[in-house]
Design a protein around this motif. Sequence first.
Motif, PDB file in Angstrom:
ATOM      1  N   UNK A  77      34.394  48.069  47.689  1.00 38.37           N
ATOM      2  CA  UNK A  77      34.741  46.953  46.799  1.00 38.37           C
ATOM      3  C   UNK A  77      33.951  45.675  47.073  1.00 38.37           C
ATOM      4  N   UNK A  78      33.718  45.267  48.328  1.00 38.47           N
ATOM      5  CA  UNK A  78      32.975  44.016  48.535  1.00 38.47           C
ATOM      6  C   UNK A  78      31.560  44.049  47.954  1.00 38.47           C
ATOM      7  N   UNK A  79      30.921  45.189  47.903  1.00 37.16           N
ATOM      8  CA  UNK A  79      29.550  45.295  47.396  1.00 37.16           C
ATOM      9  C   UNK A  79      29.491  45.666  45.917  1.00 37.16           C
ATOM     10  N   UNK A  80      30.639  45.834  45.303  1.00 38.89           N
ATOM     11  CA  UNK A  80      30.670  46.285  43.912  1.00 38.89           C
ATOM     12  C   UNK A  80      30.022  45.283  42.966  1.00 38.89           C
ATOM     13  N   UNK A  81      30.307  44.016  43.139  1.00 37.26           N
ATOM     14  CA  UNK A  81      29.752  43.004  42.237  1.00 37.26           C
ATOM     15  C   UNK A  81      28.226  42.918  42.379  1.00 37.26           C
ATOM     16  N   UNK A  82      27.722  43.074  43.594  1.00 36.07           N
ATOM     17  CA  UNK A  82      26.270  43.064  43.799  1.00 36.07           C
ATOM     18  C   UNK A  82      25.625  44.270  43.125  1.00 36.07           C
ATOM     19  N   UNK A  83      26.248  45.423  43.231  1.00 30.39           N
ATOM     20  CA  UNK A  83      25.693  46.627  42.619  1.00 30.39           C
ATOM     21  C   UNK A  83      25.698  46.519  41.102  1.00 30.39           C
ATOM     22  N   UNK A  84      26.767  45.983  40.539  1.00 25.05           N
ATOM     23  CA  UNK A  84      26.838  45.806  39.082  1.00 25.05           C
ATOM     24  C   UNK A  84      25.763  44.833  38.623  1.00 25.05           C
ATOM     25  N   UNK A  85      25.583  43.749  39.347  1.00 27.67           N
ATOM     26  CA  UNK A  85      24.556  42.762  38.990  1.00 27.67           C
ATOM     27  C   UNK A  85      23.163  43.384  39.057  1.00 27.67           C
ATOM     28  N   UNK A  86      22.909  44.219  40.068  1.00 25.35           N
ATOM     29  CA  UNK A  86      21.606  44.878  40.183  1.00 25.35           C
ATOM     30  C   UNK A  86      21.372  45.826  39.009  1.00 25.35           C
ATOM     31  N   UNK A  87      22.393  46.569  38.617  1.00 30.18           N
ATOM     32  CA  UNK A  87      22.249  47.478  37.463  1.00 30.18           C
ATOM     33  C   UNK A  87      22.070  46.708  36.168  1.00 30.18           C
ATOM     34  N   UNK A  88      22.758  45.583  36.036  1.00 31.66           N
ATOM     35  CA  UNK A  88      22.594  44.767  34.833  1.00 31.66           C
ATOM     36  C   UNK A  88      21.180  44.204  34.752  1.00 31.66           C
ATOM     37  N   UNK A  89      20.634  43.765  35.884  1.00 35.29           N
ATOM     38  CA  UNK A  89      19.259  43.260  35.918  1.00 35.29           C
ATOM     39  C   UNK A  89      18.271  44.366  35.560  1.00 35.29           C
ATOM     40  N   UNK A  90      18.474  45.546  36.111  1.00 36.17           N
ATOM     41  CA  UNK A  90      17.582  46.674  35.815  1.00 36.17           C
ATOM     42  C   UNK A  90      17.678  47.055  34.343  1.00 36.17           C
ATOM     43  N   UNK A  91      18.878  47.018  33.785  1.00 35.26           N
ATOM     44  CA  UNK A  91      19.056  47.330  32.358  1.00 35.26           C
ATOM     45  C   UNK A  91      18.378  46.277  31.492  1.00 35.26           C
ATOM     46  N   UNK A  92      18.515  45.024  31.854  1.00 36.99           N
ATOM     47  CA  UNK A  92      17.886  43.944  31.084  1.00 36.99           C
ATOM     48  C   UNK A  92      16.378  44.066  31.118  1.00 36.99           C
ATOM     49  N   UNK A  93      15.813  44.418  32.292  1.00 36.55           N
ATOM     50  CA  UNK A  93      14.364  44.623  32.392  1.00 36.55           C
ATOM     51  C   UNK A  93      13.908  45.825  31.565  1.00 36.55           C
ATOM     52  N   UNK A  94      14.704  46.893  31.587  1.00 41.99           N
ATOM     53  CA  UNK A  94      14.354  48.092  30.812  1.00 41.99           C
ATOM     54  C   UNK A  94      14.421  47.810  29.314  1.00 41.99           C
ATOM     55  N   UNK A  95      15.393  47.047  28.879  1.00 41.35           N
ATOM     56  CA  UNK A  95      15.518  46.707  27.463  1.00 41.35           C
ATOM     57  C   UNK A  95      14.395  45.774  27.045  1.00 41.35           C
ATOM     58  N   UNK A  96      13.982  44.906  27.930  1.00 38.71           N
ATOM     59  CA  UNK A  96      12.900  43.962  27.618  1.00 38.71           C
ATOM     60  C   UNK A  96      11.547  44.655  27.527  1.00 38.71           C
ATOM     61  N   UNK A  97      11.354  45.715  28.304  1.00 42.52           N
ATOM     62  CA  UNK A  97      10.075  46.442  28.297  1.00 42.52           C
ATOM     63  C   UNK A  97      10.046  47.529  27.233  1.00 42.52           C
ATOM     64  N   UNK A  98      11.199  47.898  26.684  1.00 45.30           N
ATOM     65  CA  UNK A  98      11.258  49.037  25.754  1.00 45.30           C
ATOM     66  C   UNK A  98      11.081  48.608  24.389  1.00 45.30           C
TER      67      UNK A  98
END
Length: 98
Positions: A77-98
Amino acid sequence: MINGSGVEPFSLTVFVIDQALRGALTDTFEVFGIGLSGLSNNPDNLVFSGLVLAYRSLCGIVLIAILLLLWRVLSALPNLHQAIAAYEDALAKAEGNG
């Protein structure tokens, strides 16, 4: 009565619950002399005693598995917010490049 055995269904249910608690609580009941049911297994009946032992062992294993699962979830649980933020950043980068 269950098939003429002289055991009432409620007594049998309490016996099963008592055995589950004894298995899950790792013999705490025996150490302190606590029991829910007046029924007990006949140690001379090796098949039934073996099944009671297997049932109690299974209850203990299930309790350990539940505790391990709970520990893994709570430790993540303590690392959950960091992991979600990392996935959101990766998704935003993928959407921006696609």
